[in-house]
Scaffold this active site. Structure first.
Site, PDB file in Angstrom:
ATOM      1  N   ASP A 143      95.705  97.852  85.401  1.00 42.69           N
ATOM      2  CA  ASP A 143      96.306  98.196  84.112  1.00 42.69           C
ATOM      3  C   ASP A 143      95.321  98.068  82.956  1.00 42.69           C
ATOM      4  O   ASP A 143      95.636  98.459  81.830  1.00 42.69           O
ATOM      5  CB  ASP A 143      97.518  97.288  83.851  1.00 42.69           C
ATOM      6  CG  ASP A 143      98.593  97.472  84.911  1.00 42.69           C
ATOM      7  OD1 ASP A 143      98.897  98.629  85.224  1.00 42.69           O
ATOM      8  OD2 ASP A 143      99.088  96.467  85.444  1.00 42.69           O
ATOM      9  N   GLU A 154      95.814  93.937  44.127  1.00 43.35           N
ATOM     10  CA  GLU A 154      95.079  92.763  44.612  1.00 43.35           C
ATOM     11  C   GLU A 154      95.867  91.955  45.633  1.00 43.35           C
ATOM     12  O   GLU A 154      95.318  91.226  46.429  1.00 43.35           O
ATOM     13  CB  GLU A 154      94.626  91.898  43.431  1.00 43.35           C
ATOM     14  CG  GLU A 154      95.709  91.066  42.764  1.00 43.35           C
ATOM     15  CD  GLU A 154      96.514  91.843  41.726  1.00 43.35           C
ATOM     16  OE1 GLU A 154      96.447  93.084  41.744  1.00 43.35           O
ATOM     17  OE2 GLU A 154      97.209  91.220  40.911  1.00 43.35           O
ATOM     18  N   ASN A 160     101.054  89.977  35.197  1.00 42.43           N
ATOM     19  CA  ASN A 160     100.606  90.340  36.535  1.00 42.43           C
ATOM     20  C   ASN A 160     100.658  89.147  37.486  1.00 42.43           C
ATOM     21  O   ASN A 160     101.137  89.237  38.617  1.00 42.43           O
ATOM     22  CB  ASN A 160      99.171  90.871  36.389  1.00 42.43           C
ATOM     23  CG  ASN A 160      98.691  91.532  37.642  1.00 42.43           C
ATOM     24  OD1 ASN A 160      99.464  92.218  38.303  1.00 42.43           O
ATOM     25  ND2 ASN A 160      97.448  91.317  37.995  1.00 42.43           N
ATOM     26  N   ASP A 215     100.218  94.113  84.176  1.00 42.55           N
ATOM     27  CA  ASP A 215      99.697  92.788  84.477  1.00 42.55           C
ATOM     28  C   ASP A 215      98.551  92.776  85.480  1.00 42.55           C
ATOM     29  O   ASP A 215      98.036  91.734  85.837  1.00 42.55           O
ATOM     30  CB  ASP A 215     100.822  91.898  85.010  1.00 42.55           C
ATOM     31  CG  ASP A 215     101.384  92.437  86.312  1.00 42.55           C
ATOM     32  OD1 ASP A 215     101.059  93.588  86.659  1.00 42.55           O
ATOM     33  OD2 ASP A 215     102.132  91.712  86.986  1.00 42.55           O
ATOM     34  N   ASP A 225     104.192  99.331  83.877  1.00 45.84           N
ATOM     35  CA  ASP A 225     104.094  99.442  85.329  1.00 45.84           C
ATOM     36  C   ASP A 225     105.336  98.758  85.893  1.00 45.84           C
ATOM     37  O   ASP A 225     106.235  98.408  85.142  1.00 45.84           O
ATOM     38  CB  ASP A 225     102.741  98.938  85.865  1.00 45.84           C
ATOM     39  CG  ASP A 225     102.729  97.474  86.217  1.00 45.84           C
ATOM     40  OD1 ASP A 225     103.497  96.733  85.585  1.00 45.84           O
ATOM     41  OD2 ASP A 225     101.954  97.084  87.096  1.00 45.84           O
TER      42      ASP A 225
HETATM   43  N1  LIG Z   1      97.305  93.931  98.844  1.00 47.00           N
HETATM   44  C1  LIG Z   1      97.731  95.137  99.231  1.00 47.00           C
HETATM   45  N2  LIG Z   1      97.756  95.449 100.540  1.00 47.00           N
HETATM   46  C2  LIG Z   1      98.160  96.662 100.913  1.00 47.00           C
HETATM   47  N3  LIG Z   1      98.561  97.621 100.108  1.00 47.00           N
HETATM   48  C3  LIG Z   1      98.576  97.379  98.827  1.00 47.00           C
HETATM   49  C4  LIG Z   1      98.152  96.128  98.316  1.00 47.00           C
HETATM   50  N4  LIG Z   1      98.253  96.168  96.974  1.00 47.00           N
HETATM   51  C5  LIG Z   1      98.731  97.375  96.673  1.00 47.00           C
HETATM   52  N5  LIG Z   1      98.930  98.121  97.766  1.00 47.00           N
HETATM   53  C6  LIG Z   1      99.429  99.491  97.828  1.00 47.00           C
HETATM   54  O1  LIG Z   1      98.969 100.218  96.677  1.00 47.00           O
HETATM   55  C7  LIG Z   1     100.060 100.652  95.897  1.00 47.00           C
HETATM   56  C8  LIG Z   1      99.719 100.581  94.420  1.00 47.00           C
HETATM   57  O2  LIG Z   1      99.396  99.265  94.054  1.00 47.00           O
HETATM   58  P1  LIG Z   1     100.232  98.487  92.969  1.00 47.00           P
HETATM   59  O3  LIG Z   1     101.659  98.445  93.358  1.00 47.00           O
HETATM   60  O4  LIG Z   1      99.553  97.220  92.697  1.00 47.00           O
HETATM   61  O5  LIG Z   1     100.059  99.475  91.757  1.00 47.00           O
HETATM   62  P2  LIG Z   1     100.704  99.400  90.320  1.00 47.00           P
HETATM   63  O6  LIG Z   1     100.293 100.605  89.610  1.00 47.00           O
HETATM   64  O7  LIG Z   1     100.375  98.098  89.716  1.00 47.00           O
HETATM   65  O8  LIG Z   1     102.219  99.522  90.609  1.00 47.00           O
HETATM   66  P3  LIG Z   1     103.378  98.552  90.323  1.00 47.00           P
HETATM   67  O9  LIG Z   1     104.252  99.330  89.433  1.00 47.00           O
HETATM   68  O10 LIG Z   1     103.987  98.342  91.676  1.00 47.00           O
HETATM   69  O11 LIG Z   1     102.842  97.307  89.717  1.00 47.00           O
HETATM   70  C9  LIG Z   1     101.202  99.744  96.263  1.00 47.00           C
HETATM   71  O12 LIG Z   1     102.437 100.359  96.094  1.00 47.00           O
HETATM   72  C10 LIG Z   1     100.938  99.480  97.743  1.00 47.00           C
HETATM   73  O13 LIG Z   1     101.428 100.528  98.533  1.00 47.00           O
HETATM   74 MG   LIG Z   2     101.075  96.359  88.995  1.00 46.69          MG
END
Ligand SMILES: Nc1ncnc2c1ncn2[C@@H]1O[C@H](COP(=O)(O)OP(=O)(O)OP(=O)(O)O)[C@@H](O)[C@H]1O
Ligand SMILES: [Mg+2]
Length: 861
Positions: free
Chosen positions: A608, A294, A697, A604, A336
């Site tokens: 994601d 319980e 108990n 974040d 990430d």
């Molecule tokens: N605002 C933006 N303008 C131009 N290119 C971008 C922009 N945002 C992201 N990218 C391109 O897209 C790629 C992937 O985006 P992002 O880095 O946000 O991915 P992630 O998976 O969140 O990686 P991270 O580990 O860097 O957070 C970046 O490395 C960049 O080259």
């Molecule tokens: Mg990121």
């Protein structure tokens, strides 16, 4: 029908087709939003924007409800039965005990749940609304129909809304429809013939979120009235079930099965031998109650809440209590990169042309792109926009006018903005990940000349970028195309034949705490993997900086090329997954979980979300977008990563304390089973009075409430701790019978030496066993709580010592107190105490020896 529950399709249709003014009227609102007075009135009318599962219940009602547990009902029945058979004092005692144990369970659980709720409120989502023409930030739950809200990238749609205005607004409705591609939403209704309500172009629904663009909208339905609310009612919120939950369930069922076997068996044996069927029934039920687990649900909650509260002191907020335990069980942590492993600040260090020379033009175009794009401004955009001087230069006249934009997505990894220069020419400015930009370029601008990009040239360019990456720079490429001014809308197909202008390069240093945190996590059995959208070289560099050894690296494209089985096998040994899309991230996590691992994910961004939803335990940070915070189980309020390591330890501690309770109650129940059956068959009277069993108990339960405060040995904390049913079973089978042996020795002592061997003297026997049973059950916690030598090598917490000692003292003195009389207790002779002083320590020592042997031979703590 009240306005609160509007779920007919025709109603949705009306909300989509009605003109906006009539909707404003319906909810007494306007473009200026609700007035405070009207907001209050709408709140009274429609209620809070909460789903039924979240709404609180009256405390008194909940208290009454806790009496309705099967066990309390059984006890109440027992009390009535005693009353009917003339055992008035027994009946009263049982009633008091039901009351006490319910209060105990209820208060503990209530406190824990309240504390947990307060924690959640700290990170609860907010939304931007306009009231009385002023923009404010309010709690999601205070939103009412008629409110005008602002929507921007990453926001959760806070309720069902009708769009008032929109700008390239794309919404992901996957949680409602399963469709992972975003849908565009507009302020106009494009089509009145639709197949699903989600297809209305001017309605957006609670539970979906903004992927890109922005807009404003009128709230039309909230809480239970919303589509999501109805879905939630139909399919109760999906809860991730961990091996722990399954284990607890298995354990509970095992105990219930023992109970179901014991009650009829004990009843029959005693009835047949002693002939008093009523007494036999009371006894059998009391035995059953004694065996019922319980306390388990309450202890699980209390333990987890204690973990959550202690984490909150380190600025870690646990949204789902069970996540504490999952954190302790986690053996792979995926994360990430940007903002989680690296600092939340990125610095723009270089803006260079394709030959590596500083270029003002590159910065100007990067600035225009970041400035005019309406999607999420990520850390790189923020870093570019910090160059206010560029802004002043570019915007002192009306040279540039925004025409269109092609929003970012995680497949293309680039985004374009189209500006019109001097009302003459359209310039499409594309910025994004280097390879993805190269693939759209036909030319490059070198020394002011437009030259064709040959394969050799491209190879050269790639080495320039790789060199930058190796020096720790994140690189983004900028390309443009100039056209005659046109009226046509732009789309992704226009991202072709571009001229590569150059690069912007950023420094994205790792968090200071990252290295230490990663080292500690790895040393304590948690593997780390990086799942990033960024490229391989820069990810390697970051790994190197945070001390993460790399054995294997995979790219998103390779991930897609493998079958589930192949990927699962390889993923175990990969440290970096680069160029990953959101879906690929989630797939890797799903497969790792399928390999029997407990997987955490920390991220974040919007990208994601799917990974966070898939992981066993998902972690986000306070600065994350709504959708990430919403999907996460745990939110870090501070930047340091060391708290994750501390969270892992806390999770293991919580699990360790729960296991102590399980080991103890299971082995003592198992032992008791033999003692009860044997004593029932051998003795001419009951071995313990039913009311004594219940008291025993209850007192034992009280002593157990201190277990969550106990310390856990550092050896136990050094590895991920998961449910281990085999280890538990081995423990029970080895330790349980020892308590039985000592029960029989006590029977011998009472029968032969104390000579309590007749029906008249049975109260002495019963009291004697009561005291021995209580002391042995309670004190054994000192042995079971550690793998080492109690007190000498491992000290219990003070509350635990105080609690167990007071319970034991009470047990020893009860037979001499007036109240003992109500429990049919009588004073015990000296010879009994002499025997007991010998038996109890022997029991503890023997258990210690057997425990050490079990641990040595099975290696399970
Ligand atoms: N605002 C933006 N303008 C131009 N290119 C971008 C922009 N945002 C992201 N990218 C391109 O897209 C790629 C992937 O985006 P992002 O880095 O946000 O991915 P992630 O998976 O969140 O990686 P991270 O580990 O860097 O957070 C970046 O490395 C960049 O080259
Ligand atoms: Mg990121």
């Amino acid at each position: 029908m009240s306005d609160r529950i509007l779920h007919q399709p025709s109603d949705i249709q009306q909300l989509a087709l009605a003109d906006l003014q009539s909707l404003y009227q319906r909810f007494q609102s306007s473009e200026q939003g609700l007035t405070q007075v009207q907001w209050r009135s709408n709140l009274n009318r429609y209620g809070k924007n909460q789903l039924p599962i979240e709404t609180g219940e009256w405390v008194a009602l909940r208290f009454l409800r806790s009496f309705l547990s099967p066990l309390s009902l059984l006890l109440i029945a027992l009390s009535m039965l005693s009353y009917l058979t003339g055992e008035h004092s027994g009946a009263l005692m049982i009633a008091i005990m039901v009351f006490l144990s319910t209060i105990l369970t209820f208060t503990q659980e209530y406190k824990s749940n309240n504390a947990a709720k307060k924690l959640i409120a700290m990170v609860s989502a907010k939304t931007q609304v306009i009231r009385d023409g002023v923009e404010l930030e309010v709690d999601l739950k205070d939103l009412v129909p008629g409110d005008v809200v602002h929507l921007s990238v990453g926001d959760m749609i806070p309720a069902d809304v009708r769009l008032i205005s929109s700008k390239d607004l794309f919404i992901n409705q996957a949680s409602l429809t399963g469709e992972s591609l975003p849908t565009e939403k507009l302020s106009t209704c494009l089509n009145s013939q639709i197949s699903s309500p989600y297809d209305w172009s001017n309605l957006a629904f609670m539970g979906s979120y903004v992927v890109s663009g922005m807009g404003s909208a009128l709230v039309v339905r909230t809480g239970q009235g919303s589509f999501f609310g109805q879905l939630a009612q139909e399919t109760t919120k999906q809860v991730k079930q961990s091996t722990f939950d399954k284990g607890i369930n298995q354990f509970t069922w095992l105990m219930i099965r023992i109970m179901l076997f014991m009650i009829p068996t004990v009843f029959l044996i005693n009835g047949l031998i002693k002939g008093d069927w009523m007494e036999a029934a009371l006894f059998a039920i009391a035995v059953g109650v004694g065996l019922a687990p319980e306390m388990l649900p309450m202890l699980v909650t209390v333990n987890l809440a204690k973990g959550a509260i202690s984490l909150s002191k380190r600025k870690v907020i646990v949204k789902r209590l069970n996540a504490v335990q999952n954190l302790g069980a986690m053996n792979i942590l995926c994360t990430d990169k940007t903002g989680t492993l690296t600092q939340n600040e990125i610095i723009l260090e270089k803006h260079i042309d394709v030959d590596g020379q500083d270029s003002v033009q590159v910065l100007d175009y990067a600035y225009l792109n970041s400035h005019y794009q309406t999607g999420l401004k990520n850390l790189m955009d923020v870093a570019i926009l910090k160059h206010v001087d560029v802004h002043e230069k570019l915007h002192d006249d009306n040279t540039y006018q925004k025409i269109d934009e092609i929003p970012f997505d995680f497949e293309r990894r680039r985004l374009s903005v189209v500006v019109r220069k001097n009302n003459e020419r359209d310039i499409l400015i594309c910025k994004g990940a280097v390879e993805e930009i190269f693939s759209c370029c036909q030319y490059a601008e070198s020394n002011g000349q437009k030259i064709p990009l040959t394969p050799e040239h491209l190879a050269n360019l790639k080495t320039v970028v790789a060199d930058l990456n190796e020096d720790g720079f994140r690189v983004i490429a900028i390309a443009v195309r100039e056209d005659a001014a046109s009226q046509k809308p732009y789309s992704t197909t226009d991202e072709s034949d571009l001229v590569l202008l150059g690069y912007v390069a950023f420094l994205d240093p790792p968090k200071e705490s990252a290295k230490a945190a990663i080292e500690s996590l790895q040393a304590s059995g948690v593997q780390i993997k990086i799942l990033t959208g960024d490229n391989e070289i820069i990810s390697r560099k970051v790994c190197h900086e945070v001390g993460l050894p790399i054995r294997d690296v995979m790219l998103g494209a390779e991930v897609d090329a493998l079958s589930d089985e192949q990927l699962a096998a390889r993923a175990m040994n990969v440290q970096i997954f680069a160029k990953m899309t959101p879906q690929q991230k989630a797939r890797v996590i799903r497969l790792l979980r399928g390999e029997g691992r407990v997987v955490g994910y920390m991220g974040d961004g919007i990208n994601d979300g799917p990974a966070l939803k898939t992981a066993d335990v998902s972690i986000s940070v306070d600065s994350a977008v709504d959708i990430a915070k919403e999907s996460a189980d745990i939110i870090l309020l501070e930047k340091s990563l060391l708290v994750i390591y501390q969270g892992v330890l806390e999770g293991r501690r919580v699990f360790g304390n729960l296991m102590k309770y399980l080991k103890m109650s299971a082995s003592s129940n198992f032992g008791n089973m033999f003692s009860m059956l044997g004593a029932s068959a051998l003795l001419p009277f009951l071995p313990m009075a039913p009311v004594q069993i219940l008291l025993n108990n209850l007192l034992y339960d009280f002593s157990q409430t201190a277990v969550p405060t106990d310390a856990v040995d550092s050896e136990y904390l050094s590895q991920p701790r998961e449910w281990n049913i085999k280890g538990l079973a081995r423990f029970i089978f080895c330790i349980g019978p020892i308590s039985s042996i000592f029960d029989y020795l006590t029977f011998g002592l009472l029968w032969f030496y104390v000579k309590a061997n007749s029906l008249e003297l049975s109260p002495i026997f019963q009291t004697g066993w009561f005291v021995e049973s209580l002391l042995s059950q309670t004190l054994i916690v000192y042995v079971i709580r550690t793998g080492k030598i109690p007190f000498i090598e491992s000290k219990p917490s003070l509350p635990l010592v105080l609690m167990t000692l007071s319970v034991c003292t009470l047990g020893v003195f009860l037979p001499y107190l007036a109240i003992g009389h109500y429990f049919q207790m009588v004073p015990l002779p000296e010879i009994y105490w002499i025997g007991l002083i010998f038996l109890v320590p022997c029991y503890l020592i023997l258990t210690q020896l057997v425990k050490t042997w079990v641990i040595k031979h099975s290696g399970v703590l």
